[in-house]
Design a protein around this motif. Structure first.
Motif, PDB file in Angstrom:
ATOM      1  N   GLU A 132       0.678  -1.148   0.057  1.00 25.89           N
ATOM      2  CA  GLU A 132      -0.075   0.027  -0.048  1.00 25.89           C
ATOM      3  C   GLU A 132       1.023   1.346   0.084  1.00 25.89           C
ATOM      4  OE1 GLU A 132      -2.591  -0.635   3.291  1.00 25.89           O
ATOM      5  OE2 GLU A 132      -3.484  -2.368   2.436  1.00 25.89           O
ATOM      6  N   GLN A 133       2.148   1.179   0.610  1.00 21.96           N
ATOM      7  CA  GLN A 133       2.793   2.186   0.703  1.00 21.96           C
ATOM      8  C   GLN A 133       3.368   2.469  -0.638  1.00 21.96           C
ATOM      9  OE1 GLN A 133       6.315   2.330   3.086  1.00 21.96           O
ATOM     10  NE2 GLN A 133       5.720   4.287   3.769  1.00 21.96           N
ATOM     11  N   ILE A 134       3.721   1.586  -1.577  1.00 22.65           N
ATOM     12  CA  ILE A 134       4.438   1.434  -2.723  1.00 22.65           C
ATOM     13  C   ILE A 134       3.259   2.285  -3.753  1.00 22.65           C
ATOM     14  CG2 ILE A 134       5.057   0.300  -4.862  1.00 22.65           C
ATOM     15  CD1 ILE A 134       6.152  -1.920  -2.941  1.00 22.65           C
ATOM     16  N   GLY A 135       2.022   1.691  -3.453  1.00 22.19           N
ATOM     17  CA  GLY A 135       0.821   2.356  -4.082  1.00 22.19           C
ATOM     18  C   GLY A 135       0.751   3.933  -4.018  1.00 22.19           C
ATOM     19  N   GLU A 136       1.192   4.267  -3.011  1.00 17.75           N
ATOM     20  CA  GLU A 136       0.968   5.685  -2.688  1.00 17.75           C
ATOM     21  C   GLU A 136       2.403   6.441  -3.468  1.00 17.75           C
ATOM     22  OE1 GLU A 136       1.179   6.249   1.470  1.00 17.75           O
ATOM     23  OE2 GLU A 136      -0.830   5.542   1.443  1.00 17.75           O
ATOM     24  N   ARG A 137       3.486   5.876  -3.754  1.00 16.37           N
ATOM     25  CA  ARG A 137       4.649   6.336  -4.196  1.00 16.37           C
ATOM     26  C   ARG A 137       4.480   6.671  -6.112  1.00 16.37           C
ATOM     27  NH1 ARG A 137       8.648   3.466  -6.366  1.00 16.37           N
ATOM     28  NH2 ARG A 137       8.207   1.820  -5.066  1.00 16.37           N
ATOM     29  N   ILE A 138       3.661   5.780  -6.439  1.00 16.61           N
ATOM     30  CA  ILE A 138       3.614   5.615  -7.873  1.00 16.61           C
ATOM     31  C   ILE A 138       2.351   6.041  -8.275  1.00 16.61           C
ATOM     32  CG2 ILE A 138       5.466   4.181  -8.454  1.00 16.61           C
ATOM     33  CD1 ILE A 138       3.642   1.955  -8.167  1.00 16.61           C
ATOM     34  N   THR A 139       2.144   6.414  -9.730  1.00 19.08           N
ATOM     35  CA  THR A 139       0.795   6.678 -10.327  1.00 19.08           C
ATOM     36  C   THR A 139      -0.007   5.607 -10.297  1.00 19.08           C
ATOM     37  OG1 THR A 139       1.455   6.010 -12.665  1.00 19.08           O
ATOM     38  CG2 THR A 139       2.299   8.038 -11.779  1.00 19.08           C
ATOM     39  N   TYR A 140      -1.125   5.776 -10.565  1.00 16.10           N
ATOM     40  CA  TYR A 140      -2.324   4.922 -10.671  1.00 16.10           C
ATOM     41  C   TYR A 140      -2.243   3.591 -11.593  1.00 16.10           C
ATOM     42  CZ  TYR A 140      -5.419   8.196  -7.689  1.00 16.10           C
ATOM     43  OH  TYR A 140      -5.733   8.896  -6.808  1.00 16.10           O
ATOM     44  N   ILE A 141      -1.578   4.174 -12.669  1.00 17.48           N
ATOM     45  CA  ILE A 141      -1.142   3.126 -13.682  1.00 17.48           C
ATOM     46  C   ILE A 141       0.023   2.266 -13.162  1.00 17.48           C
ATOM     47  CG2 ILE A 141      -0.679   2.362 -16.235  1.00 17.48           C
ATOM     48  CD1 ILE A 141      -3.397   3.553 -15.730  1.00 17.48           C
TER      49      ILE A 141
ATOM     50  N   LYS B 104      -1.148   5.860 -22.000  1.00 13.77           N
ATOM     51  CA  LYS B 104       0.128   6.408 -22.541  1.00 13.77           C
ATOM     52  C   LYS B 104       1.015   7.458 -21.729  1.00 13.77           C
ATOM     53  CE  LYS B 104       2.154   5.832 -26.648  1.00 13.77           C
ATOM     54  NZ  LYS B 104       2.960   4.684 -26.461  1.00 13.77           N
ATOM     55  N   ALA B 105       0.144   8.112 -20.918  1.00  8.25           N
ATOM     56  CA  ALA B 105       0.735   9.320 -20.115  1.00  8.25           C
ATOM     57  C   ALA B 105       0.166   9.229 -18.803  1.00  8.25           C
ATOM     58  CB  ALA B 105       1.036  10.496 -20.836  1.00  8.25           C
ATOM     59  N   PRO B 106       0.736   8.336 -18.002  1.00  6.92           N
ATOM     60  CA  PRO B 106      -0.140   8.163 -16.579  1.00  6.92           C
ATOM     61  C   PRO B 106       0.095   9.453 -15.731  1.00  6.92           C
ATOM     62  CG  PRO B 106       1.376   6.457 -16.945  1.00  6.92           C
ATOM     63  CD  PRO B 106       1.792   7.368 -18.055  1.00  6.92           C
ATOM     64  N   ARG B 107       1.251  10.152 -16.059  1.00  3.03           N
ATOM     65  CA  ARG B 107       0.906  11.282 -14.976  1.00  3.03           C
ATOM     66  C   ARG B 107       0.020  12.438 -15.332  1.00  3.03           C
ATOM     67  NH1 ARG B 107       4.802  10.729 -11.219  1.00  3.03           N
ATOM     68  NH2 ARG B 107       6.138   9.270 -11.675  1.00  3.03           N
ATOM     69  N   THR B 108      -0.828  12.147 -16.506  1.00  2.00           N
ATOM     70  CA  THR B 108      -1.856  13.463 -17.067  1.00  2.00           C
ATOM     71  C   THR B 108      -3.010  12.943 -16.200  1.00  2.00           C
ATOM     72  OG1 THR B 108      -2.390  11.956 -18.817  1.00  2.00           O
ATOM     73  CG2 THR B 108      -0.745  13.696 -19.274  1.00  2.00           C
ATOM     74  N   PHE B 109      -3.168  11.617 -15.599  1.00  2.00           N
ATOM     75  CA  PHE B 109      -4.203  11.350 -14.821  1.00  2.00           C
ATOM     76  C   PHE B 109      -4.481  11.977 -13.512  1.00  2.00           C
ATOM     77  CE2 PHE B 109      -8.230   9.214 -14.002  1.00  2.00           C
ATOM     78  CZ  PHE B 109      -8.232   8.315 -12.847  1.00  2.00           C
TER      79      PHE B 109
ATOM     80  N   ASP C  64      -6.199  13.270  -3.603  1.00  2.00           N
ATOM     81  CA  ASP C  64      -5.850  14.353  -3.360  1.00  2.00           C
ATOM     82  C   ASP C  64      -5.773  15.262  -4.466  1.00  2.00           C
ATOM     83  OD1 ASP C  64      -3.521  13.792  -4.021  1.00  2.00           O
ATOM     84  OD2 ASP C  64      -2.358  14.377  -2.201  1.00  2.00           O
ATOM     85  N   GLY C  65      -6.113  14.824  -5.938  1.00  2.00           N
ATOM     86  CA  GLY C  65      -5.993  15.471  -6.941  1.00  2.00           C
ATOM     87  C   GLY C  65      -4.561  15.376  -7.814  1.00  2.00           C
ATOM     88  N   SER C  66      -3.651  14.749  -7.029  1.00  2.00           N
ATOM     89  CA  SER C  66      -2.346  14.608  -7.576  1.00  2.00           C
ATOM     90  C   SER C  66      -2.362  13.155  -8.462  1.00  2.00           C
ATOM     91  CB  SER C  66      -1.281  14.438  -6.523  1.00  2.00           C
ATOM     92  OG  SER C  66      -1.310  13.439  -5.883  1.00  2.00           O
ATOM     93  N   PRO C  67      -1.169  12.907  -9.111  1.00  2.00           N
ATOM     94  CA  PRO C  67      -1.244  11.889  -9.898  1.00  2.00           C
ATOM     95  C   PRO C  67      -1.068  10.584  -9.091  1.00  2.00           C
ATOM     96  CG  PRO C  67       0.419  13.269 -10.851  1.00  2.00           C
ATOM     97  CD  PRO C  67      -0.205  13.954  -9.916  1.00  2.00           C
ATOM     98  N   GLN C  68      -0.643  10.851  -7.807  1.00  2.00           N
ATOM     99  CA  GLN C  68      -0.323   9.598  -6.929  1.00  2.00           C
ATOM    100  C   GLN C  68      -1.560   9.553  -6.184  1.00  2.00           C
ATOM    101  OE1 GLN C  68       2.301  11.922  -7.311  1.00  2.00           O
ATOM    102  NE2 GLN C  68       4.004  10.724  -8.122  1.00  2.00           N
ATOM    103  N   PRO C  69      -2.159   8.202  -5.770  1.00  2.00           N
ATOM    104  CA  PRO C  69      -3.269   8.093  -4.742  1.00  2.00           C
ATOM    105  C   PRO C  69      -2.639   8.733  -3.423  1.00  2.00           C
ATOM    106  CG  PRO C  69      -2.303   6.034  -5.559  1.00  2.00           C
ATOM    107  CD  PRO C  69      -1.826   7.062  -6.192  1.00  2.00           C
ATOM    108  N   TYR C  70      -3.339   9.121  -2.585  1.00  2.00           N
ATOM    109  CA  TYR C  70      -3.161   9.634  -1.245  1.00  2.00           C
ATOM    110  C   TYR C  70      -3.129   8.736  -0.309  1.00  2.00           C
ATOM    111  CZ  TYR C  70      -3.009  12.410   2.990  1.00  2.00           C
ATOM    112  OH  TYR C  70      -2.421  12.856   4.308  1.00  2.00           O
ATOM    113  N   ARG C  71      -4.266   7.585  -0.709  1.00  2.00           N
ATOM    114  CA  ARG C  71      -4.438   6.640   0.348  1.00  2.00           C
ATOM    115  C   ARG C  71      -4.640   5.423  -0.759  1.00  2.00           C
ATOM    116  NH1 ARG C  71      -3.340   2.163   2.967  1.00  2.00           N
ATOM    117  NH2 ARG C  71      -4.534   1.780   4.748  1.00  2.00           N
TER     118      ARG C  71
END
Lengths: 154, 382, 200, 421
Positions: free
Chosen positions: B57-66, B303-308, B333-340
């Motif tokens: 779960e902590q890894i999930g918070e460090r990278i994008t949703y994809i 194609k571009a995970p950061r844009t989501f 929280d609106g950023s490309p990485q999930p907050y939780r």
């Protein structure tokens, strides 16, 4: 079918006078000390009969110095959808009553929240660390948990 | 907790504490049970887990949703496709993405094929724990390999598929793939009949499994047990029917329920579930439309995970994974990485009742009960 | 009667035993018993399983023609997007720190992929805007030492576009078609020096 | 007596003829000892090969075929590996017992070969109490198992050892009971005598003999701790039961004991119930004809190949007419057929739990054994049609009653499963 959150809030306020509930985009926010009353009512009340606690987890907000514990409740008897309960706790002293006596399914999930976040659940039959080993200090899922530097690539 | 087994209090016996695991040939991964034995009978059983904890779960918070899709393959490493499907549904709910029609059909086909893969493996391992020297396991794995070859042809890897995306599937299936799947799905019932002939009426299997590790209906519902284990105790709760997510309402299939809730019911409910999955697969393979395998928005995100950047808020998406309810709780929280990023793992919650099932039984039964609960440590420890 | 289930089970194993021999299959066929096609297991070193075209193992860098004409422009998107962070790129710079250009494109001085961390998830291929990195399907790479052998440097990663077309024909076709379309679009409207293709 | 059948007997006599008279008995003992000493390990090694090959084929794979052609050198490789492997003795173990246990388990397994009638007057030691000798020696094995389990001082070993001793002792009783019927009918304890008595009718083809054979074979399987009774070394629960803490040559000795005893069980079942080294009553030419038909119709090979096959079978039939198949080949053929059944059981069946196992021995086999002796009595007293019918009827009724008493739920109809939408 499950009534919308506002209706649930008003129904609960009738059933449990003196309970303070607020509505939030995600779901119902409950004050820690009447959490158990609300949960028991949601479970036993014929209209809701939310007898299945699907998910229980904690979310850490260091900015606002608070920690949320989130409950997703479903009903297996009536097969209707999620009711999300949230409890806001102070981040330095996160203590809340345990719901294991109401739903046995919360036992391991509460132990995991305690292990990874440090939320203490009063009345939990066996509150120990579940994923980490006994001698581990600190709670890894907190936002301010410093991970020792893994030299990923030389 | 009065002991069922007839232990006469007069004889002065000393209880033996035995560690079953973590290095043990049949604990389905690194799982340890501290069992207190009185002779052969279990008096107390404390599960110990966490040996495979990678803080998914902590890894999930460090990278994008994809970025967290390949990690969901490693949650329940037997059912990579349905784990991806779960996360994709949660992200679609969070970001308001609509999947393409063909993508939905492909996802359902992959999810039901995963159910076949998982249930064959579970039954194979259950029989292996019972002592059948690997023969049923290898029959089950022969069929499982055929389906894994299909996954490899479509996604590129047998078990770590990383194939489903929010909005559909990453790439359309190669041509000739659907025909191969139809052939395998048509040939599968014959394997199931032969498998049942080997096992279901086998007196030794019946004697070993009947009335062993009985899970009552009330305890199952109260302990949030889900999946075949719950249905084996007679509770009619299948999330494909309850939530009707994706396009499952279009398919007609039934939900098998057990009566007693013992190891035998959990074994046989899984076989009946495989037959129902075959029905869904036939209907899906017949009705699959043409068109893009992924919605344009999903393609762009891939194609571009950061844009989501999903809107601020939370979403709890859940599916009927082969082991039970697999839920993903995402707070954005609106950023490309999930907050939780929290994963509600079916094996983890199903283990709550392991002690209640085992008390009063013999050591040999504990191993079968654990086999019938069907846990995978990747999912339990996350 | 009791024991029938056990005997029926033993019948199944005996049938499987017969099935593995050609003469056994012949006997079973004469008795009208449905027969599979014999032994499912393949002896690995002698007969290798041929993998479908999309089988992916470790990434490799594609170059057109000569190894220094590689497509990668060291834009570090793949390094950023790689979930286990197994890619490490250093852009080629001259003394004053200005990026050096070859064939009109910047290029990586150093491009390391740590193969013991990479989990062959193909996200780098998905996110690469220049189709510079593709998945290889060569899987016999066992090595004795982790750091020295398993970290593939740029030299070890470079493989030709022809190799890519050989192992993955349909995929290579779509990639080439996309590159041709992009080249046509960039060449036709500006006509002068090919500008650096910006991100999508 | 034709030459091929008595090949070994004549060779032995010729060899002894060269020696002075006083040395003959010693040398003949020496010859028999050396034959058994060579035969036993060879049988054991190739039993492991047979088992691995057959179970592999049942599981859709090839089995060992890397070492030597068809994996024939695999047993040698295993043996060498066992020699090279380090012999770890747990710190807390009782070293002397830990060493003595495997030896004590192999010696009785080899001693059993002494009373086995391999062929017509080819029995190493023609004791007139051969059967008693068999049961006495085979029960020594349980001491060795418990000694091994106790000496390893590990929880799993002790659990495994306790289970195995209980199992072996409780399965000796039905084993003996089933053979009591044979003794009653033949009137002799000597194994050679028993085989002589089965000259015209194998005991298997009598009602009490059929039940006795099943019981003797199954309790033999249980005594050797093999599936479906391999509780003591149940790898899924107790890692490896009593020989968890053994490695290297000691573990090989355990392995050898297990396989030798399973060979002995099959050999003695053949001796008591399947007519030892007697050829089946079927005349040889029907056997050849049957083989010819199978070869002719069965395979899909080219016509000439099949034609040649048929001719070969008919030729063999003619040869058999002139020179019947030697007795010792029949003995080994039947024993290896039973070994195939043993391996077949292991490849198919899951194992019984320890209390079901005990229940089966005491509550099912024991009463059935007693009824079997009564049936044998009936069979001997009354003439052919009446005796057999009475015995068969008695056994069927007893069997059905016992099943009803022991496992009532297995007779109930299968469970019905509800399908909800």
């Amino acid at each position: 079918m499950l009534p919308p959150p506002e209706e649930i809030k008003s129904a609960l306020e009738q059933l449990l006078p003196g309970v303070s509930l607020t509505l939030d985009a995600g779901g119902l926010i409950v004050v820690p000390n009447d959490l158990v009353a609300v949960c028991r009512c949601l479970k036993e009340n014929e209209r809701f009969s939310l007898d299945y606690l699907a998910n229980l987890t904690a979310v850490d907000y260091p900015a606002e110095q608070r920690m949320d514990v989130v409950y997703h409740l479903y009903s297996m008897a009536k097969k209707h959808g999620p009711v999300t309960l949230k409890v806001k706790l102070d981040r330095n002293q996160p203590v809340v009553a345990s719901v294991t006596p109401i739903w046995r399914g919360a036992e391991f999930q509460e132990r995991e929240a305690y292990d990874l976040f440090g939320v203490r659940f009063e009345g939990h039959p066996d509150l120990r660390r579940i994923l980490m080993w006994e001698g581990f200090e600190g709670h890894p899922m907190r936002k301010d948990y410093v991970v020792e530097d893994q030299d990923v690539l030389g | 907790m009065e002991l069922k087994a007839g232990i006469s209090p007069t004889i002065e016996t000393q209880q033996l504490e035995v560690n079953l695991g973590p290095q043990h040939p049949s604990t389905h991964g690194v799982f340890r049970m501290i069992a207190t034995l009185d002779g052969e009978t279990i008096v107390k059983l404390k599960p110990v887990m966490g040996y495979l904890h990678r803080n998914h779960e902590q890894i999930g918070e460090r990278i994008t949703y994809i970025g967290s899709f390949p990690f969901t393959d490693r949650l329940d490493y037997f059912c990579a496709m349905s784990n991806n499907f779960g996360l994709a549904l949660a992200i679609e709910q969070l970001g308001g993405i609509q999947a393409s029609e063909r993508g939905e059909y492909l996802r359902v086909i992959m999810a039901e094929l995963t159910r076949l893969v998982n249930h064959t493996a579970v039954i194979g391992f259950l029989l292996n724990d019972m002592g059948a020297f690997g023969t049923p396991l290898l029959y089950a794995f022969r069929e499982r390999e055929k389906i894994l070859d299909l996954f490899e042809a479509a996604s590129g890897s047998r078990m770590m598929c990383n194939y489903v995306r929010p909005g559909g599937v990453r790439e359309d299936v190669p041509e000739g793939w659907l025909e191969r799947t139809r052939a395998i799905v048509n040939a599968f019932p014959r394997f199931l009949d032969e498998f049942e002939k080997l096992l279901t009426e086998n007196e030794i299997v019946q004697q070993r499994c009947k009335h062993v590790g009985v899970l009552s209906k009330e305890l199952a519902m109260n302990a949030s047990v889900t999946g075949p284990m719950l249905r084996a105790s007679g509770v009619n709760y299948d999330i494909r029917k309850v939530d009707g997510y994706s396009i499952y309402p279009r398919f007609t299939f039934r939900v098998p329920l057990g009566t007693v809730g013992d190891v035998y019911d959990r074994y046989y409910v899984r076989i009946l579930e495989m037959r129902e999955s075959l029905k869904i697969l036939e209907q899906a393979l017949k009705g699959i439309p043409g068109g893009p395998a992924i919605s344009p928005k999903g393609q762009a995100i891939g194609k571009a995970p950061r844009t989501f950047r999903p809107p601020k808020g939370a979403a709890y998406g859940r599916i009927e994974a082969p082991k039970g309810e697999l839920g993903f709780y995402l707070v954005s929280d609106g950023s490309p990485q999930p907050y939780r990023y929290h994963v509600r793992a079916p094996s983890f919650v199903n283990l709550t009742v392991l002690e209640d099932l085992c008390i009063g039984h013999k050591v040999a039964d504990v191993i079968i009960i654990l086999g019938s609960v069907d846990i995978v440590m990747g999912e339990v420890d996350r | 009667m009791i024991g029938a289930g056990v005997l029926r089970g033993m019948g199944v194993t005996f049938k499987t035993l017969l099935e593995t021999y050609p003469w056994g299959r012949a006997i079973l066929r004469t008795l009208q018993i449905p027969v599979t096609d014999g032994i499912f297991t393949i002896p690995y070193p002698e007969t290798k399983q041929q993998h479908p075209e999309r089988f992916r193992y470790f990434p490799f860098l594609v170059y057109d023609g000569t190894p220094d004409n590689l497509r990668c422009v060291a834009c570090k998107i793949c390094e950023q997007e790689c979930p286990p962070q197994s890619i490490h790129i250093v852009m080629e710079k001259d003394e004053q720190g200005r990026p050096v250009k070859a064939h009109g494109r910047t290029l990586p001085k150093q491009f390391d992929v740590d193969m013991s961390i990479c989990m062959s998830c193909r996200i780098c291929v998905d996110v690469c805007p220049f189709d510079a990195i593709e998945m290889d399907n060569e899987y016999e790479l066992s090595a004795s030492d982790r750091y020295e052998h398993m970290i593939f440097d740029k030299h070890k990663l470079l493989k030709s576009a022809e190799y890519f077309q050989k192992i993955k024909p349909t995929e290579a076709a779509t990639v080439d078609q996309r590159l041709a379309a992009k080249k046509a679009k960039t060449a036709s409207p500006t006509g002068d020096k090919p500008s650096q293709p910006s991100g999508p | 007596m034709n030459s091929l059948d008595q090949l070994f007997v004549n060779a032995n006599a010729f060899l002894l003829g060269l020696l002075p008279v006083w040395a003959r008995p010693w040398i003949s003992i020496l010859v028999r000892l050396s034959v058994i000493a060579v035969l036993a390990p060879a049988i054991m090694m190739y039993l492991t090969w047979i088992e691995r090959k057959i179970i592999a084929r049942m599981q859709n794979r090839f089995g060992p075929d890397r070492v030597g052609v068809y994996g024939l050198a695999q047993p040698l490789a295993d043996g060498l590996k066992m020699l090279i492997k380090e012999d770890i003795v747990p710190r807390g173990a009782d070293r002397l017992l830990h060493l003595a246990a495997p030896i004590l388990s192999v010696v009785p397994a080899i001693l059993l070969f002494a009373v086995l009638p391999f062929g017509r007057n080819m029995i190493p030691a023609d004791l007139n109490v051969g059967l008693l000798y068999f049961f006495a020696v085979s029960s020594v094995g349980s001491y060795a198992i418990f000694m091994g389990g106790w000496a390893s001082r590990s929880k799993f070993s002790i659990l495994g050892a306790m289970r195995s001793v209980a199992q072996i002792i409780s399965y000796e009783v039905p084993g003996v009971l089933s053979v009591v019927a044979v003794i009653m009918v033949t009137g002799t304890l000597s194994t050679a005598g028993i085989v002589e008595a089965q000259a015209e009718r194998w005991f298997l083809f009598t009602p009490w003999g059929f039940v006795g054979c099943l019981m003797f074979f199954l309790s033999g399987v249980a005594e050797v701790n093999r599936t479906p009774f391999d509780m003591p070394e149940a790898e899924s629960e107790l890692v490896a039961g009593f020989h968890t803490e053994y490695s290297g040559m000691k573990f090989a000795l355990w392995y050898m004991a297990e396989f030798l005893e399973s060979f002995a069980v099959c050999a003695f079942t053949v001796t008591f119930f399947l007519g030892g080294w007697h050829a089946p009553a079927v005349p040889f030419w029907t056997l050849a004809l049957l083989l010819a038909i199978i070869v002719g119709a069965g395979t899909r090979l080219a016509i000439p190949v099949r034609g040649a096959g048929v001719l070969a079978m008919l030729g063999a039939g003619a040869l058999w007419g002139a020179q019947p198949i030697p007795s010792w080949i029949w003995f080994f053929a039947k024993t290896y057929a039973l070994i195939f059944v043993l391996v077949w059981l292991r490849g198919t069946l899951p194992r019984l739990r320890i209390d079901q196992l005990m229940g089966l021995a005491w509550k099912f086999f024991l009463p059935l054994g007693l009824v079997n002796i009564l049936a044998a009595g009936l069979w001997t007293q009354f003439p052919f049609p009446l005796g057999t019918a009475a015995a068969a009827l008695l056994l069927i009724i007893a069997g059905w009653l016992l099943v009803r008493a022991n496992a009532p739920q297995s007779l109930q109809p299968q469970r019905v499963y509800v399908f909800a939408d």
